[in-house]
Design an enzyme around this catalytic site. Structure first.
Site, PDB file in Angstrom:
ATOM      1  N   ARG A  26     -18.180   9.847   7.382  1.00 32.19           N
ATOM      2  CA  ARG A  26     -18.303   7.932   7.365  1.00 32.19           C
ATOM      3  C   ARG A  26     -17.508   7.066   8.151  1.00 32.19           C
ATOM      4  NH1 ARG A  26     -17.468   8.082   0.913  1.00 32.19           N
ATOM      5  NH2 ARG A  26     -19.121   8.989  -0.033  1.00 32.19           N
ATOM      6  N   TYR A  65       0.665  -1.498  -0.232  1.00 32.36           N
ATOM      7  CA  TYR A  65      -0.271   0.341  -0.601  1.00 32.36           C
ATOM      8  C   TYR A  65       1.009   1.507   0.130  1.00 32.36           C
ATOM      9  CZ  TYR A  65      -3.809  -3.465   1.582  1.00 32.36           C
ATOM     10  OH  TYR A  65      -4.714  -4.459   1.542  1.00 32.36           O
ATOM     11  N   SER A  72     -12.365   4.838   4.859  1.00 31.37           N
ATOM     12  CA  SER A  72     -13.109   5.855   4.003  1.00 31.37           C
ATOM     13  C   SER A  72     -11.750   7.011   5.037  1.00 31.37           C
ATOM     14  CB  SER A  72     -14.311   5.765   4.787  1.00 31.37           C
ATOM     15  OG  SER A  72     -14.869   7.739   4.595  1.00 31.37           O
ATOM     16  N   GLY A 103     -12.474  -5.515   0.982  1.00 24.30           N
ATOM     17  CA  GLY A 103     -14.047  -4.379   0.549  1.00 24.30           C
ATOM     18  C   GLY A 103     -14.908  -4.969   0.745  1.00 24.30           C
ATOM     19  N   LYS A 160       0.884  -6.841   5.935  1.00 24.13           N
ATOM     20  CA  LYS A 160       1.371  -8.288   5.273  1.00 24.13           C
ATOM     21  C   LYS A 160       2.798  -7.579   4.577  1.00 24.13           C
ATOM     22  CE  LYS A 160      -3.188  -6.864   4.657  1.00 24.13           C
ATOM     23  NZ  LYS A 160      -3.083  -5.348   3.941  1.00 24.13           N
ATOM     24  N   ASN A 202     -19.162   3.864  10.198  1.00 23.26           N
ATOM     25  CA  ASN A 202     -18.960   2.321   9.263  1.00 23.26           C
ATOM     26  C   ASN A 202     -18.516   1.693  10.951  1.00 23.26           C
ATOM     27  OD1 ASN A 202     -19.281   3.471   7.002  1.00 23.26           O
ATOM     28  ND2 ASN A 202     -17.043   3.319   6.623  1.00 23.26           N
TER      29      ASN A 202
HETATM   30  P1  NAP Z   1     -14.139  -0.817   0.492  1.00 24.89           P
HETATM   31  O1  NAP Z   1     -13.708  -0.771   2.206  1.00 24.89           O
HETATM   32  O2  NAP Z   1     -15.393  -1.906   0.221  1.00 24.89           O
HETATM   33  O3  NAP Z   1     -14.450   0.524  -0.014  1.00 24.89           O
HETATM   34  C1  NAP Z   1     -14.169   1.613   0.113  1.00 24.89           C
HETATM   35  C2  NAP Z   1     -14.400   2.642  -0.361  1.00 24.89           C
HETATM   36  O4  NAP Z   1     -15.918   3.255  -0.063  1.00 24.89           O
HETATM   37  C3  NAP Z   1     -13.809   4.007  -0.875  1.00 24.89           C
HETATM   38  O5  NAP Z   1     -14.477   4.986  -2.433  1.00 24.89           O
HETATM   39  C4  NAP Z   1     -14.691   4.939   0.318  1.00 24.89           C
HETATM   40  O6  NAP Z   1     -14.596   6.580  -0.242  1.00 24.89           O
HETATM   41  C5  NAP Z   1     -15.841   4.061   0.050  1.00 24.89           C
HETATM   42  N1  NAP Z   1     -16.736   4.523   1.701  1.00 24.89           N
HETATM   43  C6  NAP Z   1     -16.351   4.403   2.530  1.00 24.89           C
HETATM   44  N2  NAP Z   1     -17.860   4.347   3.472  1.00 24.89           N
HETATM   45  C7  NAP Z   1     -18.101   4.783   2.738  1.00 24.89           C
HETATM   46  C8  NAP Z   1     -19.841   4.783   3.227  1.00 24.89           C
HETATM   47  N3  NAP Z   1     -20.362   4.733   4.701  1.00 24.89           N
HETATM   48  N4  NAP Z   1     -20.452   5.729   2.400  1.00 24.89           N
HETATM   49  C9  NAP Z   1     -20.457   6.001   1.067  1.00 24.89           C
HETATM   50  N5  NAP Z   1     -19.347   5.086   1.205  1.00 24.89           N
HETATM   51  C10 NAP Z   1     -18.263   5.322   1.111  1.00 24.89           C
HETATM   52  O7  NAP Z   1     -12.176  -1.438   0.250  1.00 24.89           O
HETATM   53  P2  NAP Z   1     -11.269  -1.421   0.189  1.00 24.89           P
HETATM   54  O8  NAP Z   1     -10.817  -0.603   1.076  1.00 24.89           O
HETATM   55  O9  NAP Z   1     -10.349  -2.025  -0.543  1.00 24.89           O
HETATM   56  O10 NAP Z   1     -11.839  -2.356   0.933  1.00 24.89           O
HETATM   57  C11 NAP Z   1     -11.022  -2.033   3.140  1.00 24.89           C
HETATM   58  C12 NAP Z   1      -9.849  -1.955   3.212  1.00 24.89           C
HETATM   59  O11 NAP Z   1      -9.650  -4.187   3.492  1.00 24.89           O
HETATM   60  C13 NAP Z   1      -8.374  -2.187   2.412  1.00 24.89           C
HETATM   61  O12 NAP Z   1      -8.911  -0.324   2.975  1.00 24.89           O
HETATM   62  C14 NAP Z   1      -7.168  -2.561   3.204  1.00 24.89           C
HETATM   63  O13 NAP Z   1      -6.855  -2.464   4.528  1.00 24.89           O
HETATM   64  C15 NAP Z   1      -7.790  -4.211   3.123  1.00 24.89           C
HETATM   65  N6  NAP Z   1      -8.343  -5.079   1.615  1.00 24.89           N
HETATM   66  C16 NAP Z   1      -7.449  -5.686   2.082  1.00 24.89           C
HETATM   67  C17 NAP Z   1      -6.632  -6.871   0.479  1.00 24.89           C
HETATM   68  C18 NAP Z   1      -5.776  -8.045   0.600  1.00 24.89           C
HETATM   69  O14 NAP Z   1      -5.999  -8.704  -0.448  1.00 24.89           O
HETATM   70  N7  NAP Z   1      -5.882  -8.433   1.095  1.00 24.89           N
HETATM   71  C19 NAP Z   1      -8.055  -5.914  -0.581  1.00 24.89           C
HETATM   72  C20 NAP Z   1      -8.135  -5.101  -0.409  1.00 24.89           C
HETATM   73  C21 NAP Z   1      -8.726  -4.303   0.226  1.00 24.89           C
HETATM   74  P3  NAP Z   1     -14.637   7.184   1.365  1.00 24.89           P
HETATM   75  O15 NAP Z   1     -13.084   6.578   1.540  1.00 24.89           O
HETATM   76  O16 NAP Z   1     -14.193   8.868   0.005  1.00 24.89           O
HETATM   77  O17 NAP Z   1     -14.973   7.887   1.829  1.00 24.89           O
END
Ligand code: NAP
Length: 293
Positions: A244, A59, A239, A194, A84, A248
């Site tokens: 947010r 990251y 976020s 995600g 990681k 959350n």
């Molecule tokens: P996510 O949490 O599914 O989605 C994040 C998106 O949602 C951002 O664009 C955020 O925008 C928006 N958001 C967040 N809360 C919201 C709400 N209450 N209302 C509307 N929009 C909202 O995606 P992710 O970041 O990919 O997954 C979460 C975490 O999992 C990552 O940050 C990472 O730590 C981990 N991860 C791990 C792997 C792996 O392979 N191990 C892969 C992917 C992710 P804003 O920031 O603009 O609010």
């Protein structure tokens, strides 16, 4: 084992290893590449009440995470820090080196959880290194990400050391019930990444999630997080916006009924929401992605 730990909030915790208690709801920092923004986001998240921060060498923001933890003013021992090892550093010696680099960037002297980021390359060598890092007290628990049940079982049974956690993509559009069952069978704590499918499928306006949310005075995002928790998965939300972050976090004061859980089941599409995940091209891309020279 699930329990409640009420100091800063009602976030449940899971005992993922003897004496290692992991908050079931955490803050992820994927796709916050800007240093200043990431420092602020981490400090804001911890002040809002998050006690788990999830980063990774891949990251490119471990320095910012360390600085954000320091800026929050909350003692380091009160924050559960995960990082990681990336594919480029798969292998025993490579992982030993990568771990030291991560710790130094984070400006910490131990990690709470160290994960293999992808089941690619010599991850068995990585696992041996991680077992030693754990024995040496440099990391409290070790685990994996994105491991399918067969690979997970092979690593757990073959090495004799069960990964404490398997972090995988789980949200209402990709529910993976069989994989969660396999993790339960092996004694591995699932952790969902995600949880909003990064906003795909119109999740925040989804009629099923919104209708359930209305019944509880909650948003679709909160329903999606709560759904994950009630299936026994820890969950990571990201976020950069303080409102947010608070939204959350406010998912421990309501419960979805069995009927509401059943209503979410048909949203499952049964496939990853991230194009090409698991394809030959995605494996080539991951092997080619470099986190250092
Ligand atoms: P996510 O949490 O599914 O989605 C994040 C998106 O949602 C951002 O664009 C955020 O925008 C928006 N958001 C967040 N809360 C919201 C709400 N209450 N209302 C509307 N929009 C909202 O995606 P992710 O970041 O990919 O997954 C979460 C975490 O999992 C990552 O940050 C990472 O730590 C981990 N991860 C791990 C792997 C792996 O392979 N191990 C892969 C992917 C992710 P804003 O920031 O603009 O609010």
């Amino acid at each position: 084992m699930l329990m409640n730990e009420g100091s800063t909030s009602s976030i449940p915790v899971a005992e993922i290893d003897p004496g290692v208690r992991m908050p079931m709801l955490g803050f992820g920092v994927y796709q916050i590449p800007d240093h200043a923004q990431c420092v602020q986001a981490v400090a804001d998240a911890i002040r809002a009440g998050y006690r788990l921060i999830d980063t990774a060498a891949a990251y490119f923001n471990e320095e910012a995470v360390g600085a954000g933890i320091a800026r929050s003013g909350v003692p380091r021992e009160s924050v559960f820090v995960t990082s990681k090892v990336w594919v480029q550093d798969a292998g025993y010696a490579e992982t030993m080196k990568a771990f030291k680099t991560s710790l130094s960037k984070l400006n910490l002297d131990y990690l709470d959880l160290y994960l293999i980021h992808q089941p690619l390359g010599d991850y068995w060598g990585s696992w041996r290194a991680m077992c030693e890092l754990k024995k040496a007290g440099l990391v409290r628990a070790i685990g994996v990400c994105n491991f399918a049940p067969e690979r997970l079982a092979d690593l757990a049974i073959g090495s004799g050391v069960t990964p404490a956690v398997n972090q995988i993509e789980v949200h209402p559009f990709f529910q993976r019930a069989d994989e969660l069952a396999a993790m339960r069978q092996l004694g591995v704590q699932p952790e969902s990444w995600g949880p909003f499918a990064e906003g795909k499928h119109g999740i925040f306006a989804n009629e099923t999630l919104c209708a359930i949310g209305r019944a509880h005075g909650k948003t679709a995002a909160q329903v999606a997080l709560r759904w994950n928790l009630q299936r026994g998965s820890a969950v990571l939300a990201k976020s950069v916006k303080p409102e947010r972050m608070a939204e959350n976090l406010a998912v421990c004061d309501f419960e979805l009924t069995e009927e509401e859980m059943r209503a979410i089941a048909p949203l499952d599409l049964g496939v990853s929401s991230f194009a090409g995940h698991g394809s030959v091209e995605s494996v080539r891309m991951r092997h080619g992605f470099k986190v250092h020279e």
